[in-house]
Design a protein around this motif. Structure first.
Motif, PDB file in Angstrom:
ATOM      1  N   LEU A  23       0.841  -1.211   0.000  1.00  0.00           N
ATOM      2  CA  LEU A  23       0.000   0.000   0.000  1.00  0.00           C
ATOM      3  C   LEU A  23       0.868   1.251   0.000  1.00  0.00           C
ATOM      4  CD1 LEU A  23      -2.891  -0.756   2.507  1.00  0.00           C
ATOM      5  CD2 LEU A  23      -3.157   0.096   0.183  1.00  0.00           C
ATOM      6  N   ALA A  24       1.893   1.258   0.830  1.00  0.00           N
ATOM      7  CA  ALA A  24       2.800   2.410   0.898  1.00  0.00           C
ATOM      8  C   ALA A  24       3.537   2.609  -0.421  1.00  0.00           C
ATOM      9  CB  ALA A  24       3.788   2.232   2.047  1.00  0.00           C
ATOM     10  N   TYR A  26       2.587   1.685  -3.576  1.00  0.00           N
ATOM     11  CA  TYR A  26       1.713   2.204  -4.624  1.00  0.00           C
ATOM     12  C   TYR A  26       1.266   3.638  -4.335  1.00  0.00           C
ATOM     13  CZ  TYR A  26       1.680  -2.178  -7.144  1.00  0.00           C
ATOM     14  OH  TYR A  26       2.062  -3.277  -7.878  1.00  0.00           O
ATOM     15  N   THR A  27       1.087   3.968  -3.087  1.00  0.00           N
ATOM     16  CA  THR A  27       0.753   5.343  -2.721  1.00  0.00           C
ATOM     17  C   THR A  27       1.922   6.275  -3.041  1.00  0.00           C
ATOM     18  OG1 THR A  27      -0.743   4.566  -0.988  1.00  0.00           O
ATOM     19  CG2 THR A  27       0.007   6.848  -0.832  1.00  0.00           C
ATOM     20  N   CYS A  31      -0.509   6.439  -6.628  1.00  0.00           N
ATOM     21  CA  CYS A  31      -1.848   5.850  -6.609  1.00  0.00           C
ATOM     22  C   CYS A  31      -2.645   6.420  -5.439  1.00  0.00           C
ATOM     23  CB  CYS A  31      -1.769   4.334  -6.462  1.00  0.00           C
ATOM     24  SG  CYS A  31      -1.044   3.486  -7.868  1.00  0.00           S
ATOM     25  N   GLU A  32      -3.912   6.598  -5.673  1.00  0.00           N
ATOM     26  CA  GLU A  32      -4.819   7.057  -4.620  1.00  0.00           C
ATOM     27  C   GLU A  32      -5.571   5.857  -4.068  1.00  0.00           C
ATOM     28  OE1 GLU A  32      -8.820   9.804  -4.124  1.00  0.00           O
ATOM     29  OE2 GLU A  32      -7.662   9.927  -5.979  1.00  0.00           O
ATOM     30  N   VAL A  33      -5.662   5.770  -2.749  1.00  0.00           N
ATOM     31  CA  VAL A  33      -6.463   4.727  -2.117  1.00  0.00           C
ATOM     32  C   VAL A  33      -7.917   5.206  -2.130  1.00  0.00           C
ATOM     33  CG1 VAL A  33      -6.875   3.379  -0.020  1.00  0.00           C
ATOM     34  CG2 VAL A  33      -4.533   4.043  -0.628  1.00  0.00           C
ATOM     35  N   LYS A  34      -8.747   4.519  -2.911  1.00  0.00           N
ATOM     36  CA  LYS A  34     -10.156   4.898  -3.003  1.00  0.00           C
ATOM     37  C   LYS A  34     -10.922   4.395  -1.780  1.00  0.00           C
ATOM     38  CE  LYS A  34     -11.375   6.933  -6.059  1.00  0.00           C
ATOM     39  NZ  LYS A  34     -11.330   8.390  -6.248  1.00  0.00           N
ATOM     40  N   LYS A  36     -10.284   1.177   1.624  1.00  0.00           N
ATOM     41  CA  LYS A  36      -9.365   0.188   2.177  1.00  0.00           C
ATOM     42  C   LYS A  36     -10.047  -0.605   3.274  1.00  0.00           C
ATOM     43  CE  LYS A  36      -4.990   0.084   4.733  1.00  0.00           C
ATOM     44  NZ  LYS A  36      -5.240  -0.162   6.141  1.00  0.00           N
ATOM     45  N   SER A  41      -7.802  -3.303  -0.988  1.00  0.00           N
ATOM     46  CA  SER A  41      -7.865  -1.857  -1.217  1.00  0.00           C
ATOM     47  C   SER A  41      -8.119  -1.599  -2.687  1.00  0.00           C
ATOM     48  CB  SER A  41      -6.535  -1.188  -0.847  1.00  0.00           C
ATOM     49  OG  SER A  41      -6.246  -1.356   0.505  1.00  0.00           O
ATOM     50  N   MET A  43      -7.279   0.843  -5.537  1.00  0.00           N
ATOM     51  CA  MET A  43      -6.268   1.846  -5.848  1.00  0.00           C
ATOM     52  C   MET A  43      -6.590   2.470  -7.197  1.00  0.00           C
ATOM     53  SD  MET A  43      -4.439   1.187  -3.158  1.00  0.00           S
ATOM     54  CE  MET A  43      -2.952   2.138  -3.413  1.00  0.00           C
ATOM     55  N   ARG A  49      -8.337   1.839 -12.157  1.00  0.00           N
ATOM     56  CA  ARG A  49      -8.345   1.260 -10.824  1.00  0.00           C
ATOM     57  C   ARG A  49      -7.961  -0.216 -10.840  1.00  0.00           C
ATOM     58  NH1 ARG A  49     -13.377   4.054 -11.278  1.00  0.00           N
ATOM     59  NH2 ARG A  49     -13.903   2.038 -12.068  1.00  0.00           N
TER      60      ARG A  49
END
Length: 126
Positions: A23-24, A26-27, A31-34, A36, A41, A43, A49
Motif C-alpha cells: 500500500l505504501a 503504490y501510494t 496511486c490514490e487509495v479509493k 481500504k 484496497s 487503488m 483502478r
C-alpha cells in the motif's frame, strides 16, 4: 446471436506479500487509495483502478504484470528512482527506459515481484 449484458468496468486483483508495505509503495508512486479494508484496497492511478489484495502466491506474483500507458517513460523512471531512494521497499526495483518494438518502457518491480510496464508510445516515424 444474443449480446451479453453490459460491462461498465474491469479491475484486476494484484497480489502482495506484505499488504501495508505494498500500500505504501503504490501510494508513493502516486496511486490514490479509493477505499481500504484489512484485506483489500481499491487503488487508482490515472483514472484507472485495481484491487490490491492481502494475498500472496510467489509464482503468481512473479508472473503478474501491469501495463500502464504513460506520456514519458523517462519521467516515470526518474520518479520511481526517487521513490525507491526515499523509502525502504524491499525487493522493489526499476530499470532505465528501454526501446521495445511496441513502446519505450520503464520496467519496475513492486515489493512482491509484480512487474509494472510504464510504456510510452514511440515517436511518430519521420
Amino acid at each position: 446471436m444474443k449480446h451479453p449484458p453490459t460491462a461498465t468496468d474491469l479491475k484486476v486483483f494484484v497480489p502482495c506479500m506484505h499488504y501495508e508495505n505494498s500500500l505504501a509503495y503504490y501510494t508513493a508512486l502516486g496511486c490514490e487509495v479509493k477505499w481500504k479494508s484489512d484485506d483489500l484496497s481499491e487503488m487508482e492511478l490515472g483514472g484507472q483502478r485495481f484491487y490490491l489484495q492481502n494475498y500472496y502466491n510467489r509464482d503468481w506474483a512473479n508472473n503478474f504484470m501491469i501495463y500502464v500507458d504513460v506520456d514519458s517513460a523517462r519521467e516515470w523512471f526518474d520518479h520511481i528512482t526517487q521513490v525507491l531512494a526515499d523509502h525502504s521497499f524491499k525487493y522493489a526495483r526499476v530499470k532505465p527506459p528501454k526501446v521495445e518494438p511496441h513502446a519505450i518502457v520503464t520496467y519496475a518491480w513492486d515489493p512482491s515481484g509484480v512487474l509494472l510496464h510504464f510504456a510510452e508510445d514511440h515517436p511518430a516515424d519521420e
